[in-house]
Design a protein around this motif. Structure first.
Motif, PDB file in Angstrom:
ATOM      1  N   ASP A  62      13.179 -35.300 -40.605  1.00 33.84           N
ATOM      2  CA  ASP A  62      12.193 -34.218 -40.523  1.00 33.84           C
ATOM      3  C   ASP A  62      12.819 -32.870 -40.865  1.00 33.84           C
ATOM      4  OD1 ASP A  62      13.776 -34.167 -38.300  1.00 33.84           O
ATOM      5  OD2 ASP A  62      12.146 -34.057 -36.839  1.00 33.84           O
ATOM      6  N   GLU A  63      14.140 -32.751 -40.677  1.00 35.04           N
ATOM      7  CA  GLU A  63      14.766 -31.467 -41.008  1.00 35.04           C
ATOM      8  C   GLU A  63      16.245 -31.664 -41.334  1.00 35.04           C
ATOM      9  OE1 GLU A  63      15.304 -26.924 -39.261  1.00 35.04           O
ATOM     10  OE2 GLU A  63      14.373 -28.473 -38.025  1.00 35.04           O
ATOM     11  N   TRP A  64      16.591 -31.566 -42.601  1.00 32.34           N
ATOM     12  CA  TRP A  64      17.980 -31.549 -43.004  1.00 32.34           C
ATOM     13  C   TRP A  64      18.607 -30.217 -42.607  1.00 32.34           C
ATOM     14  CZ3 TRP A  64      20.685 -35.515 -45.216  1.00 32.34           C
ATOM     15  CH2 TRP A  64      19.961 -36.558 -45.793  1.00 32.34           C
ATOM     16  N   ILE A  65      19.919 -30.211 -42.414  1.00 31.57           N
ATOM     17  CA  ILE A  65      20.660 -28.955 -42.325  1.00 31.57           C
ATOM     18  C   ILE A  65      20.938 -28.507 -43.754  1.00 31.57           C
ATOM     19  CG2 ILE A  65      22.778 -27.835 -41.550  1.00 31.57           C
ATOM     20  CD1 ILE A  65      22.911 -29.943 -39.314  1.00 31.57           C
ATOM     21  N   ASN A  66      20.517 -27.305 -44.056  1.00 28.66           N
ATOM     22  CA  ASN A  66      20.616 -26.785 -45.415  1.00 28.66           C
ATOM     23  C   ASN A  66      21.895 -25.965 -45.549  1.00 28.66           C
ATOM     24  OD1 ASN A  66      19.037 -26.919 -47.803  1.00 28.66           O
ATOM     25  ND2 ASN A  66      18.560 -24.743 -47.625  1.00 28.66           N
ATOM     26  N   TYR A  67      22.968 -26.565 -46.081  1.00 30.34           N
ATOM     27  CA  TYR A  67      24.212 -25.834 -46.291  1.00 30.34           C
ATOM     28  C   TYR A  67      24.168 -25.222 -47.688  1.00 30.34           C
ATOM     29  CZ  TYR A  67      25.960 -28.590 -42.313  1.00 30.34           C
ATOM     30  OH  TYR A  67      26.143 -29.172 -41.082  1.00 30.34           O
ATOM     31  N   VAL A  68      23.543 -24.061 -47.788  1.00 26.24           N
ATOM     32  CA  VAL A  68      23.398 -23.401 -49.081  1.00 26.24           C
ATOM     33  C   VAL A  68      23.789 -21.932 -48.920  1.00 26.24           C
ATOM     34  CG1 VAL A  68      21.816 -22.775 -50.948  1.00 26.24           C
ATOM     35  CG2 VAL A  68      21.515 -24.957 -49.762  1.00 26.24           C
ATOM     36  N   HIS A  69      24.898 -21.579 -49.551  1.00 32.78           N
ATOM     37  CA  HIS A  69      25.347 -20.181 -49.580  1.00 32.78           C
ATOM     38  C   HIS A  69      26.311 -20.040 -50.752  1.00 32.78           C
ATOM     39  CE1 HIS A  69      29.075 -21.364 -47.287  1.00 32.78           C
ATOM     40  NE2 HIS A  69      28.230 -22.265 -46.797  1.00 32.78           N
ATOM     41  N   VAL A  70      27.040 -18.946 -50.817  1.00 33.62           N
ATOM     42  CA  VAL A  70      27.900 -18.684 -51.973  1.00 33.62           C
ATOM     43  C   VAL A  70      28.870 -19.828 -52.224  1.00 33.62           C
ATOM     44  CG1 VAL A  70      29.794 -17.209 -52.786  1.00 33.62           C
ATOM     45  CG2 VAL A  70      27.713 -16.175 -51.844  1.00 33.62           C
ATOM     46  N   ARG A 266      29.635 -18.412 -28.864  1.00 30.78           N
ATOM     47  CA  ARG A 266      29.235 -17.638 -27.684  1.00 30.78           C
ATOM     48  C   ARG A 266      27.804 -17.934 -27.263  1.00 30.78           C
ATOM     49  NH1 ARG A 266      31.883 -11.676 -29.147  1.00 30.78           N
ATOM     50  NH2 ARG A 266      34.077 -12.343 -28.939  1.00 30.78           N
ATOM     51  N   ALA A 267      26.935 -18.175 -28.255  1.00 25.59           N
ATOM     52  CA  ALA A 267      25.521 -18.397 -27.940  1.00 25.59           C
ATOM     53  C   ALA A 267      25.149 -19.874 -27.896  1.00 25.59           C
ATOM     54  CB  ALA A 267      24.647 -17.676 -28.974  1.00 25.59           C
ATOM     55  N   GLY A 268      26.094 -20.749 -28.234  1.00 24.00           N
ATOM     56  CA  GLY A 268      25.791 -22.179 -28.229  1.00 24.00           C
ATOM     57  C   GLY A 268      24.829 -22.607 -29.316  1.00 24.00           C
ATOM     58  N   LEU A 269      24.854 -21.891 -30.450  1.00 17.32           N
ATOM     59  CA  LEU A 269      23.927 -22.216 -31.532  1.00 17.32           C
ATOM     60  C   LEU A 269      24.325 -23.502 -32.249  1.00 17.32           C
ATOM     61  CD1 LEU A 269      23.472 -18.708 -33.207  1.00 17.32           C
ATOM     62  CD2 LEU A 269      21.899 -19.848 -31.628  1.00 17.32           C
ATOM     63  N   LYS A 270      23.338 -24.179 -32.822  1.00 16.70           N
ATOM     64  CA  LYS A 270      23.564 -25.330 -33.686  1.00 16.70           C
ATOM     65  C   LYS A 270      23.314 -24.909 -35.130  1.00 16.70           C
ATOM     66  CE  LYS A 270      24.216 -28.294 -30.294  1.00 16.70           C
ATOM     67  NZ  LYS A 270      25.499 -28.996 -30.069  1.00 16.70           N
ATOM     68  N   ASP A 271      23.798 -25.751 -36.068  1.00 15.97           N
ATOM     69  CA  ASP A 271      23.685 -25.383 -37.476  1.00 15.97           C
ATOM     70  C   ASP A 271      22.250 -25.387 -37.986  1.00 15.97           C
ATOM     71  OD1 ASP A 271      26.313 -24.796 -37.975  1.00 15.97           O
ATOM     72  OD2 ASP A 271      26.847 -26.835 -38.575  1.00 15.97           O
ATOM     73  N   GLY A 272      21.325 -25.978 -37.237  1.00 18.25           N
ATOM     74  CA  GLY A 272      19.924 -25.917 -37.636  1.00 18.25           C
ATOM     75  C   GLY A 272      19.421 -24.490 -37.717  1.00 18.25           C
ATOM     76  N   PHE A 273      19.982 -23.615 -36.889  1.00 13.15           N
ATOM     77  CA  PHE A 273      19.569 -22.210 -36.904  1.00 13.15           C
ATOM     78  C   PHE A 273      19.923 -21.556 -38.229  1.00 13.15           C
ATOM     79  CE2 PHE A 273      21.026 -17.804 -36.392  1.00 13.15           C
ATOM     80  CZ  PHE A 273      19.843 -17.186 -36.011  1.00 13.15           C
ATOM     81  N   ILE A 274      21.211 -21.661 -38.620  1.00 13.05           N
ATOM     82  CA  ILE A 274      21.625 -21.028 -39.872  1.00 13.05           C
ATOM     83  C   ILE A 274      20.981 -21.720 -41.060  1.00 13.05           C
ATOM     84  CG2 ILE A 274      23.702 -22.382 -40.347  1.00 13.05           C
ATOM     85  CD1 ILE A 274      23.312 -18.550 -40.658  1.00 13.05           C
ATOM     86  N   TYR A 282      17.614 -18.657 -49.667  1.00 17.03           N
ATOM     87  CA  TYR A 282      17.868 -19.361 -50.912  1.00 17.03           C
ATOM     88  C   TYR A 282      16.775 -20.353 -51.311  1.00 17.03           C
ATOM     89  CZ  TYR A 282      22.638 -17.665 -50.263  1.00 17.03           C
ATOM     90  OH  TYR A 282      23.748 -16.874 -50.077  1.00 17.03           O
ATOM     91  N   GLY A 283      15.870 -20.653 -50.388  1.00 18.92           N
ATOM     92  CA  GLY A 283      14.880 -21.698 -50.652  1.00 18.92           C
ATOM     93  C   GLY A 283      15.463 -23.069 -50.305  1.00 18.92           C
TER      94      GLY A 283
END
Length: 285
Positions: A62-70, A266-274, A282-283
């Motif tokens: 239902d939701e891939w982690i989108n590793y898209v950046h420079v 520090r915030a306990g975030l997962k990569d789904g956020f980024i 980036y789309g």
């Protein structure tokens, strides 16, 4: 009544076969350059891995982690509870204490621990124009400051892969002056390598595989428990000699990743956020 999987495998990994060769495997691993590594073909039962590939080809998370950046363009999925059955069985075994002990024997690194959270790992896939710039991986676990990353295992799932498409894993010298080895991402090929601040690797050239062709791998990471907390450090991307014009972009991206990694711990975030942020910028590439 629902049937259980008729083809569930009693032996996902042939410990007897591989442990009988452990001295030779350790020698090959320890003596390899530019950093300790080994390439093993036919690593897993081929019929099991074929079933895993069949599941993945029909897998629609239902939701891939989108590793898209420079510095990269790929997708990942690491929610173990949502893996299809054969993939789940395989990853469970490779994350077991017994398999981690086998990896300790192969690498000579005592006390390896598997990361059941699959942080940054799990199932990876890239399509045409996908790439991953040369980098040294994060060393400190994002959510466990006492864990030091020591070993990566990549298992490739690509039948009939052609070298002219690109996508070879490149291993670079620690001074980033030359590519020492290229490894094609062939089906049932396993690459095991040490992870530290100088283990530079990636597949930096945008792939030229046919539209619809997917480069897939399973990525698993192993850690050691340290006596004191480690400083946060994100993945460290590096410019190749031919990347000098883009060096400032690569370095800027590193700085942004370091900020995110600090906030993540520090915030306990997962990569789904980024991932959601990346999709906004980036789309869905």
């Amino acid at each position: 009544m629902a049937m259980k999987i008729a083809t569930r495998y009693e032996s996902v990994f042939d410990y007897g076969f591989w442990e009988a060769q452990i001295d030779a495997l350790n020698t090959s691993y320890s003596s390899a350059g530019p950093f300790p590594h080994i390439v093993i073909d036919n690593f897993l039962p081929v019929d099991l891995l074929g079933k895993v590939l069949g599941e993945i080809e029909n897998f629609a998370p239902d939701e891939w982690i989108n590793y898209v950046h420079v510095n990269e363009r790929k997708k990942g999925f690491n929610r173990f509870e949502s893996f299809p059955p054969h993939l789940k069985q395989l990853v469970a075994e490779l994350n077991s204490a017994k398999f981690a002990d086998f990896v300790s024997q192969l690498t000579g690194i005592k006390g390896l621990l598997a990361d059941e959270s699959l942080e940054g790992g799990g199932l990876h896939e890239s399509r045409r124009d996908g790439f991953l710039n040369i980098h040294a991986d994060f060393v400190s676990h994002p959510h466990n400051p006492y864990w030091r990353r020591r070993v990566n295992i990549l298992i490739y799932l690509n039948k009939n892969w052609q070298d002219e498409w690109g996508g070879q894993l490149e291993l670079w010298s620690n001074d980033m002056k030359q590519c020492v080895q290229k490894i094609s991402p062939l089906f049932n090929r396993c690459v095991i390598f040490s992870t530290d601040e100088k283990s530079f690797h990636g597949h930096p050239e945008p792939m030229k595989c046919p539209s619809g062709t997917v480069r897939r791998s399973i990525a698993l990471y192993y850690f050691t428990q340290e006596g004191k907390p480690l400083n946060v450090r994100s993945t460290n991307y590096r410019a190749r000699p031919q990347d000098k014009r883009r060096q400032w972009l690569i370095e800027l991206d590193n700085q942004l990743l370091n900020i995110y990694t600090t906030i993540k711990r520090r915030a306990g975030l997962k990569d789904g956020f980024i991932s959601r942020v990346s999709k906004w910028i980036y789309g869905n590439k």
